[in-house]
Design a protein around this motif. Sequence first.
Motif, PDB file in Angstrom:
ATOM      1  N   GLU A  37      22.315  35.031  48.839  1.00  0.00           N
ATOM      2  CA  GLU A  37      23.566  35.193  49.601  1.00  0.00           C
ATOM      3  C   GLU A  37      24.526  34.039  49.318  1.00  0.00           C
ATOM      4  N   ILE A  38      24.003  32.827  49.329  1.00  0.00           N
ATOM      5  CA  ILE A  38      24.840  31.641  49.073  1.00  0.00           C
ATOM      6  C   ILE A  38      25.369  31.672  47.642  1.00  0.00           C
ATOM      7  N   ALA A  39      24.522  32.108  46.705  1.00  0.00           N
ATOM      8  CA  ALA A  39      24.967  32.199  45.311  1.00  0.00           C
ATOM      9  C   ALA A  39      26.118  33.200  45.181  1.00  0.00           C
ATOM     10  N   LEU A  40      26.032  34.333  45.880  1.00  0.00           N
ATOM     11  CA  LEU A  40      27.118  35.313  45.862  1.00  0.00           C
ATOM     12  C   LEU A  40      28.388  34.743  46.489  1.00  0.00           C
ATOM     13  N   GLU A  41      28.223  34.045  47.610  1.00  0.00           N
ATOM     14  CA  GLU A  41      29.385  33.422  48.254  1.00  0.00           C
ATOM     15  C   GLU A  41      30.024  32.397  47.327  1.00  0.00           C
ATOM     16  N   LEU A  42      29.208  31.628  46.657  1.00  0.00           N
ATOM     17  CA  LEU A  42      29.723  30.626  45.721  1.00  0.00           C
ATOM     18  C   LEU A  42      30.459  31.297  44.565  1.00  0.00           C
ATOM     19  N   GLN A  43      29.890  32.373  44.071  1.00  0.00           N
ATOM     20  CA  GLN A  43      30.545  33.104  42.979  1.00  0.00           C
ATOM     21  C   GLN A  43      31.895  33.642  43.438  1.00  0.00           C
ATOM     22  N   ARG A  44      31.945  34.216  44.651  1.00  0.00           N
ATOM     23  CA  ARG A  44      33.216  34.710  45.186  1.00  0.00           C
ATOM     24  C   ARG A  44      34.219  33.569  45.354  1.00  0.00           C
ATOM     25  N   ALA A  45      33.738  32.434  45.867  1.00  0.00           N
ATOM     26  CA  ALA A  45      34.627  31.283  46.065  1.00  0.00           C
ATOM     27  C   ALA A  45      35.163  30.792  44.728  1.00  0.00           C
ATOM     28  N   LYS A  46      34.325  30.785  43.687  1.00  0.00           N
ATOM     29  CA  LYS A  46      34.791  30.370  42.358  1.00  0.00           C
ATOM     30  C   LYS A  46      35.857  31.332  41.834  1.00  0.00           C
ATOM     31  N   GLU A  47      35.627  32.643  42.048  1.00  0.00           N
ATOM     32  CA  GLU A  47      36.607  33.637  41.601  1.00  0.00           C
ATOM     33  C   GLU A  47      37.923  33.486  42.363  1.00  0.00           C
ATOM     34  N   GLU A  48      37.810  33.251  43.685  1.00  0.00           N
ATOM     35  CA  GLU A  48      39.016  33.063  44.489  1.00  0.00           C
ATOM     36  C   GLU A  48      39.747  31.783  44.073  1.00  0.00           C
ATOM     37  N   LEU A  49      39.001  30.729  43.777  1.00  0.00           N
ATOM     38  CA  LEU A  49      39.610  29.487  43.318  1.00  0.00           C
ATOM     39  C   LEU A  49      40.292  29.684  41.970  1.00  0.00           C
ATOM     40  N   LYS A  50      39.615  30.409  41.091  1.00  0.00           N
ATOM     41  CA  LYS A  50      40.205  30.692  39.772  1.00  0.00           C
ATOM     42  C   LYS A  50      41.516  31.468  39.944  1.00  0.00           C
ATOM     43  N   TYR A  51      41.482  32.470  40.831  1.00  0.00           N
ATOM     44  CA  TYR A  51      42.690  33.267  41.094  1.00  0.00           C
ATOM     45  C   TYR A  51      43.785  32.382  41.691  1.00  0.00           C
ATOM     46  N   ALA A  52      43.416  31.520  42.637  1.00  0.00           N
ATOM     47  CA  ALA A  52      44.404  30.636  43.267  1.00  0.00           C
ATOM     48  C   ALA A  52      44.994  29.670  42.240  1.00  0.00           C
ATOM     49  N   LEU A  53      44.163  29.160  41.330  1.00  0.00           N
ATOM     50  CA  LEU A  53      44.669  28.258  40.287  1.00  0.00           C
ATOM     51  C   LEU A  53      45.616  28.991  39.335  1.00  0.00           C
ATOM     52  N   GLU A  54      45.256  30.205  38.994  1.00  0.00           N
ATOM     53  CA  GLU A  54      46.130  31.000  38.122  1.00  0.00           C
ATOM     54  C   GLU A  54      47.468  31.266  38.821  1.00  0.00           C
ATOM     55  N   GLU A  55      47.406  31.617  40.105  1.00  0.00           N
ATOM     56  CA  GLU A  55      48.623  31.875  40.866  1.00  0.00           C
ATOM     57  C   GLU A  55      49.470  30.606  40.978  1.00  0.00           C
ATOM     58  N   ARG A  56      48.799  29.460  41.219  1.00  0.00           N
ATOM     59  CA  ARG A  56      49.519  28.191  41.270  1.00  0.00           C
ATOM     60  C   ARG A  56      50.222  27.906  39.946  1.00  0.00           C
ATOM     61  N   ASN A  57      49.499  28.160  38.848  1.00  0.00           N
ATOM     62  CA  ASN A  57      50.091  27.917  37.526  1.00  0.00           C
ATOM     63  C   ASN A  57      51.306  28.813  37.291  1.00  0.00           C
ATOM     64  N   VAL A  58      51.196  30.066  37.729  1.00  0.00           N
ATOM     65  CA  VAL A  58      52.322  30.997  37.580  1.00  0.00           C
ATOM     66  C   VAL A  58      53.506  30.508  38.410  1.00  0.00           C
ATOM     67  N   LEU A  59      53.224  30.133  39.666  1.00  0.00           N
ATOM     68  CA  LEU A  59      54.294  29.657  40.539  1.00  0.00           C
ATOM     69  C   LEU A  59      54.898  28.352  40.017  1.00  0.00           C
TER      70      LEU A  59
END
Length: 156
Positions: free
Chosen positions: A120-142
């Motif tokens: 469960e924690i590994a899945l949460e970590l994977q989701r958090a990494k994906e969300e962080l990656k998305y947030a970084l991409e969005e930040r870069n776009v902005l």
Amino acid sequence: MAVNVRDYKNGFCHSDVVKFINEEVFSNGGGPAFYLTFHSQPWNEIENCLKFIVADPQVSHTIKRACAWSALALGVREAARQREQGAHYARRLHKEVGRQQAVRRNLTTKVQQLYGEHNEIALELQRAKEELKYALEERNVLRSRLLQFEQSHLKW
């Protein structure tokens, strides 16, 4: 009497056998002395004493025979004691095995629980990494848009 019929620790199940051994001891000139002297001794001491008696040429054959019958009775007593100790030890081991199995079951359950939590924690970590990656991409776009906006306003 060399062997007590009423003594349940003597190793014999039949009183007729005990009576026969006692008769052999007494008819061969022996008495309860050998048996009573050694009934609480370790078997190797009994056997060593019997060896000295048997090897002594001054001891009569009948006394040797009486001591041999007494030693037989002591040997049976020792075997019965060892059997009783073995049974006690086996019961203790059986209880310990049961306890160890219960501990193993508890540990297996705990490991399975921890494994599930880990997944469960590994899945949460994977989701958090994906969300962080998305947030970084969005930040870069902005950031890129902000730079473009600033550059376009500087030209005016």
